[in-house]
Design an enzyme around this catalytic site. Structure first.
Site, PDB file in Angstrom:
ATOM      1  N   TYR A  24       1.337  -0.698   0.498  1.00  0.00           N
ATOM      2  CA  TYR A  24       0.150  -0.106   0.024  1.00  0.00           C
ATOM      3  C   TYR A  24       0.553   1.145   0.350  1.00  0.00           C
ATOM      4  O   TYR A  24       0.250   2.953   0.243  1.00  0.00           O
ATOM      5  CB  TYR A  24      -0.856   0.076   1.652  1.00  0.00           C
ATOM      6  CG  TYR A  24      -2.188  -1.163   1.804  1.00  0.00           C
ATOM      7  CD1 TYR A  24      -3.273  -1.451  -0.024  1.00  0.00           C
ATOM      8  CD2 TYR A  24      -1.986  -1.907   1.925  1.00  0.00           C
ATOM      9  CE1 TYR A  24      -3.580  -2.537  -0.091  1.00  0.00           C
ATOM     10  CE2 TYR A  24      -2.564  -3.301   1.985  1.00  0.00           C
ATOM     11  CZ  TYR A  24      -3.930  -3.379   0.810  1.00  0.00           C
ATOM     12  OH  TYR A  24      -4.733  -4.348   1.427  1.00  0.00           O
ATOM     13  N   ASN A  75     -12.964   4.176  -2.042  1.00  0.00           N
ATOM     14  CA  ASN A  75     -11.393   3.484  -1.840  1.00  0.00           C
ATOM     15  C   ASN A  75     -12.745   2.227  -0.680  1.00  0.00           C
ATOM     16  O   ASN A  75     -12.922   2.061   0.151  1.00  0.00           O
ATOM     17  CB  ASN A  75     -10.262   3.244  -1.948  1.00  0.00           C
ATOM     18  CG  ASN A  75      -9.650   1.813  -1.781  1.00  0.00           C
ATOM     19  OD1 ASN A  75     -10.710   0.434  -1.924  1.00  0.00           O
ATOM     20  ND2 ASN A  75      -8.980   2.443  -1.440  1.00  0.00           N
ATOM     21  N   HIS A  81     -15.631  -6.134  -2.268  1.00  0.00           N
ATOM     22  CA  HIS A  81     -15.448  -7.711  -2.279  1.00  0.00           C
ATOM     23  C   HIS A  81     -16.719  -8.386  -1.640  1.00  0.00           C
ATOM     24  O   HIS A  81     -16.923  -9.660  -2.090  1.00  0.00           O
ATOM     25  CB  HIS A  81     -14.011  -8.504  -2.340  1.00  0.00           C
ATOM     26  CG  HIS A  81     -13.260  -7.565  -2.117  1.00  0.00           C
ATOM     27  ND1 HIS A  81     -12.314  -7.365  -3.405  1.00  0.00           N
ATOM     28  CD2 HIS A  81     -11.541  -6.651  -1.429  1.00  0.00           C
ATOM     29  CE1 HIS A  81     -11.334  -6.380  -3.458  1.00  0.00           C
ATOM     30  NE2 HIS A  81     -11.282  -6.169  -2.885  1.00  0.00           N
ATOM     31  N   HIS A 101      -8.673   2.298  -5.733  1.00  0.00           N
ATOM     32  CA  HIS A 101      -7.769   0.875  -5.019  1.00  0.00           C
ATOM     33  C   HIS A 101      -6.075   1.041  -5.700  1.00  0.00           C
ATOM     34  O   HIS A 101      -5.891   1.423  -6.232  1.00  0.00           O
ATOM     35  CB  HIS A 101      -7.515  -0.454  -5.886  1.00  0.00           C
ATOM     36  CG  HIS A 101      -9.164  -1.065  -5.661  1.00  0.00           C
ATOM     37  ND1 HIS A 101      -9.275  -1.382  -4.417  1.00  0.00           N
ATOM     38  CD2 HIS A 101     -10.513  -1.219  -6.765  1.00  0.00           C
ATOM     39  CE1 HIS A 101     -11.026  -1.619  -4.388  1.00  0.00           C
ATOM     40  NE2 HIS A 101     -11.089  -1.666  -5.704  1.00  0.00           N
TER      41      HIS A 101
HETATM   42  O1  CA2 Z   1      -5.915  -1.781  -3.368  1.00  0.00           O
HETATM   43  C1  CA2 Z   1      -6.978  -1.234  -1.923  1.00  0.00           C
HETATM   44  O2  CA2 Z   1      -6.756  -0.044  -1.886  1.00  0.00           O
HETATM   45  C2  CA2 Z   1      -7.365  -2.094  -1.334  1.00  0.00           C
HETATM   46  O3  CA2 Z   1      -8.429  -2.196  -1.306  1.00  0.00           O
HETATM   47  C3  CA2 Z   1      -7.028  -1.847   0.179  1.00  0.00           C
HETATM   48  C4  CA2 Z   1      -8.141  -3.125   0.794  1.00  0.00           C
HETATM   49  C5  CA2 Z   1      -7.651  -4.847   0.038  1.00  0.00           C
HETATM   50  O4  CA2 Z   1      -8.753  -4.927   0.595  1.00  0.00           O
HETATM   51  C6  CA2 Z   1      -8.433  -4.583  -0.925  1.00  0.00           C
HETATM   52  O5  CA2 Z   1      -8.684  -5.231  -1.966  1.00  0.00           O
HETATM   53  C7  CA2 Z   1      -8.217  -3.511  -2.119  1.00  0.00           C
HETATM   54  C8  CA2 Z   1      -7.624  -3.293   2.790  1.00  0.00           C
HETATM   55  C9  CA2 Z   1      -7.035  -2.201   3.119  1.00  0.00           C
HETATM   56  C10 CA2 Z   1      -6.048  -2.030   4.122  1.00  0.00           C
HETATM   57  O6  CA2 Z   1      -5.484  -1.198   4.143  1.00  0.00           O
HETATM   58  C11 CA2 Z   1      -4.475  -0.963   5.008  1.00  0.00           C
HETATM   59  C12 CA2 Z   1      -3.726  -0.077   4.264  1.00  0.00           C
HETATM   60  C13 CA2 Z   1      -2.136  -0.136   5.311  1.00  0.00           C
HETATM   61  C14 CA2 Z   1      -2.236  -1.587   6.290  1.00  0.00           C
HETATM   62  C15 CA2 Z   1      -3.104  -1.794   6.542  1.00  0.00           C
HETATM   63  C16 CA2 Z   1      -4.287  -2.175   5.718  1.00  0.00           C
END
Ligand code: CA2
Length: 148
Positions: A24, A75, A81, A101
């Protein structure tokens, strides 16, 4: 003065920049807010930037955006999902919706390949880290201009 572009982020994105930087990135959600504000301002728009870990709160904001926003960047994080309720809320939104995303879910686990939100979005920006949000704001502004 146009209505603002709503930029909404779903669960766990408040942790951005603190964990899993290889997926991320290192930027925090406040950094992302700054990028979105700057890009929107350059295009002549204001933004409303919010994050929630709660599905119902996100739905309340999506409903608010129906009247208060000129476009919506979302987002949905993990809810993308799983949440038919967020899809239903988005179907009642007449302004442009851009799904966004940080990562590219299509290149990750199979359960991330489907998002309900995509069924109601005009388009999707994914895989560019924090720049996905900037690009999504730009796309949203372009869609608003097309409609004027
Ligand atoms: O890639 C993306 O922006 C997602 O929406 C992020 C979601 C994931 O479930 C999607 O499949 C894709 C997860 C967000 C979690 O965010 C965090 C960021 C930093 C540390 C921990 C979690």
């Amino acid at each position: 003065m146009s209505k603002p572009i709503y930029v909404l982020s779903g669960p766990n994105l408040n942790l951005l920049g603190t964990r899993e930087p290889e997926i991320y990135g290192h930027q925090t959600l406040e950094d992302v807010r700054g990028l979105c504000e700057a890009r929107a301002k350059a295009l002549g728009y204001a933004i409303v930037f919010r994050q929630s870990n709660h599905e119902g709160e996100l739905i309340d904001w999506i409903q608010e955006a129906r009247a208060a926003a000129c476009a919506l960047v979302l987002n949905p994080a993990g809810y993308g999902h799983t949440s038919v309720a967020i899809l239903d809320a988005l179907k009642a939104v007449d302004v442009p919706v851009v799904e966004c995303h940080l990562s590219n879910p299509a290149a990750r686990e199979t359960f991330r390949r489907k998002t309900y939100v995509s069924l109601a979005a005009t388009g999707v920006v994914s895989g560019f880290g924090a720049a996905s949000y900037e690009l999504a704001v730009e796309a949203a502004a372009g869609l608003v201009r097309q409609r004027l």
